[in-house]
Design a protein around this motif. Structure first.
Motif, PDB file in Angstrom:
ATOM      1  N   ALA A  19       0.807  -1.207   0.000  1.00  0.00           N
ATOM      2  CA  ALA A  19       0.000   0.000   0.000  1.00  0.00           C
ATOM      3  C   ALA A  19       0.848   1.268   0.000  1.00  0.00           C
ATOM      4  N   ARG A  74       0.886   4.005  -3.025  1.00  0.00           N
ATOM      5  CA  ARG A  74       0.511   5.390  -2.751  1.00  0.00           C
ATOM      6  C   ARG A  74       1.574   6.345  -3.279  1.00  0.00           C
ATOM      7  N   VAL A 114      -9.003   6.854   4.133  1.00  0.00           N
ATOM      8  CA  VAL A 114      -9.608   6.004   3.100  1.00  0.00           C
ATOM      9  C   VAL A 114     -10.243   4.805   3.800  1.00  0.00           C
ATOM     10  N   ARG A 115     -11.423   5.056   4.360  1.00  0.00           N
ATOM     11  CA  ARG A 115     -12.131   4.002   5.068  1.00  0.00           C
ATOM     12  C   ARG A 115     -13.624   4.106   4.731  1.00  0.00           C
ATOM     13  N   LEU A 174     -16.541   1.310  -0.321  1.00  0.00           N
ATOM     14  CA  LEU A 174     -16.332   2.514   0.483  1.00  0.00           C
ATOM     15  C   LEU A 174     -17.604   3.022   1.161  1.00  0.00           C
ATOM     16  N   GLU A 191      -9.917  -4.288  -0.716  1.00  0.00           N
ATOM     17  CA  GLU A 191     -10.155  -4.014   0.706  1.00  0.00           C
ATOM     18  C   GLU A 191      -8.878  -4.197   1.524  1.00  0.00           C
ATOM     19  N   LEU A 200      -6.680  -1.155   0.852  1.00  0.00           N
ATOM     20  CA  LEU A 200      -7.152   0.032   1.554  1.00  0.00           C
ATOM     21  C   LEU A 200      -6.846  -0.048   3.044  1.00  0.00           C
ATOM     22  N   ARG A 242      -4.554   2.640   5.304  1.00  0.00           N
ATOM     23  CA  ARG A 242      -4.917   3.231   6.589  1.00  0.00           C
ATOM     24  C   ARG A 242      -3.862   2.951   7.660  1.00  0.00           C
TER      25      ARG A 242
END
Length: 345
Positions: free
Chosen positions: A189, A193, A206-207, A263, A326, A329, A333
């Protein structure tokens, strides 16, 4: 050039060299090979040696770019070379990525042939394909001319033409081209990014429930795959007597509806032109690293039929596309990463 330990004997299994072994795909491929009883040893080649130490694996620091070390001695005695090394940035300097991605790949291909390696597995991409349909899936015979404006797709398509000639000139060398969709996992991740979104993406925000709307752009339908599932396909391609190209993707295809569901957001219909204009302005100001040309390419990618991988590789993804996204993401986080330079959190 520095090797941390010698390669093991291949008497009880395959000796595999993984070039570009410390990134998103490389770490999963190395782990899959290290866990396989069919593999005796893995030599991971990367520009920077990692702290990560999987079993049966030695590390060697080397750059594939022109001017780097002779790759033939690195590949000598290997049963398979898996070539994954790729540079996504800087998009503002396409001559830089061309030097690594195209000229570096040419060095890998030539060295594999000169070293007498029996098999080469190369990381192509859905990005190699010419624009295609979103209402049906295409197989590996779809043209691979890429989208000429984007450096990434242009480079992937160019190397497909290189391999056409390479296979003709080296008929005894087994060549496999892997063409996956978008690859995600938790520990990649932070890297993704940095490569695609830059510092403007608020990873911890981003949740589900915090992003009110997902842009519903014309053509925004793509396929995703967990990187570990891609790695099992790479391992199968290395160990089975197969040749040619393989599409790799998980179900379902990802569109605005799917993203909105992940999301807990609503869909926001948006024409592509203003979205592209905003991205282009941010890119020109160096606020985001992903180029508007890559945005254009993504909206034109075809959907992939993966029947050949299921049949010839006996491959079946263990994660759905939704699960892969998922997990990615969640990694955003958490600021997830690994003890390798590309995946450092």
């Amino acid at each position: 050039m520095n090797r941390t330990s010698p390669m093991q004997s291949g008497d009880d299994g395959l000796r595999i060299v993984v070039v570009g072994a410390t990134g998103n795909v490389g770490t999963s491929v190395v782990q899959a090979c290290a866990d396989s009883p069919a593999v005796a040893s893995v030599l991971g080649v990367a520009r920077r040696s990692p702290e990560w130490r999987p079993p049966k694996t030695a590390w060697l620091t080397a750059d594939v770019e022109p001017g780097g070390p002779d790759l033939v001695p690195l590949f000598s005695g290997a049963d398979v070379v898996i070539h994954l090394a790729w540079k996504f940035q800087p998009t503002h300097s396409p001559e830089t990525t061309w030097r690594t991605n195209v000229l570096g790949s040419l060095r890998v291909f030539e060295a594999a042939a000169d070293a007498g390696v029996p098999a080469l597995v190369y990381a192509s991409s859905v990005g190699a394909y010419s624009p295609g349909p979103k209402d049906r899936a295409v197989d590996e015979s779809w043209p691979t001319h890429g989208w000429p404006q984007a450096a990434y797709t242009r480079e992937k398509a160019y190397l497909e033409r290189v391999l056409d000639t390479y296979e003709r000139d080296h008929p005894d060398l087994r060549v496999v081209r892997m063409r996956p969709g978008f690859l995600f996992k938790r520990t990649a991740a932070a890297e993704q990014r940095r490569i695609f979104a830059g510092r403007l993406l608020p990873g911890r925000l981003v949740r589900p429930g915090l992003i009110p709307a997902v842009p519903d752009l014309p053509g925004l339908t793509f396929q995703a795959l967990h990187t570990d599932d891609a790695a099992t396909a790479y391992l199968a391609a290395a160990t089975l007597p197969v040749r040619g190209a393989f599409n790799l993707a998980a179900e379902p295809p990802v569109d605005a509806d799917v993203l909105a569901g992940i999301l807990h957001a609503r869909r926001w219909p948006l024409p592509a032109a203003p979205a592209r204009a905003a991205l282009a302005a941010a890119w020109r100001l160096h606020l985001v690293p992903a180029s508007p040309d890559l945005f254009d390419a993504v909206l034109r990618l075809p959907l992939l039929d993966c029947a050949r991988a299921r049949t010839d590789l006996a491959w079946q993804p263990q994660y759905t596309a939704v699960q892969a996204i998922e997990e990615f993401l969640a990694g955003l986080r958490e600021g997830a990463g690994m003890a390798t330079a590309p995946l450092a959190a």
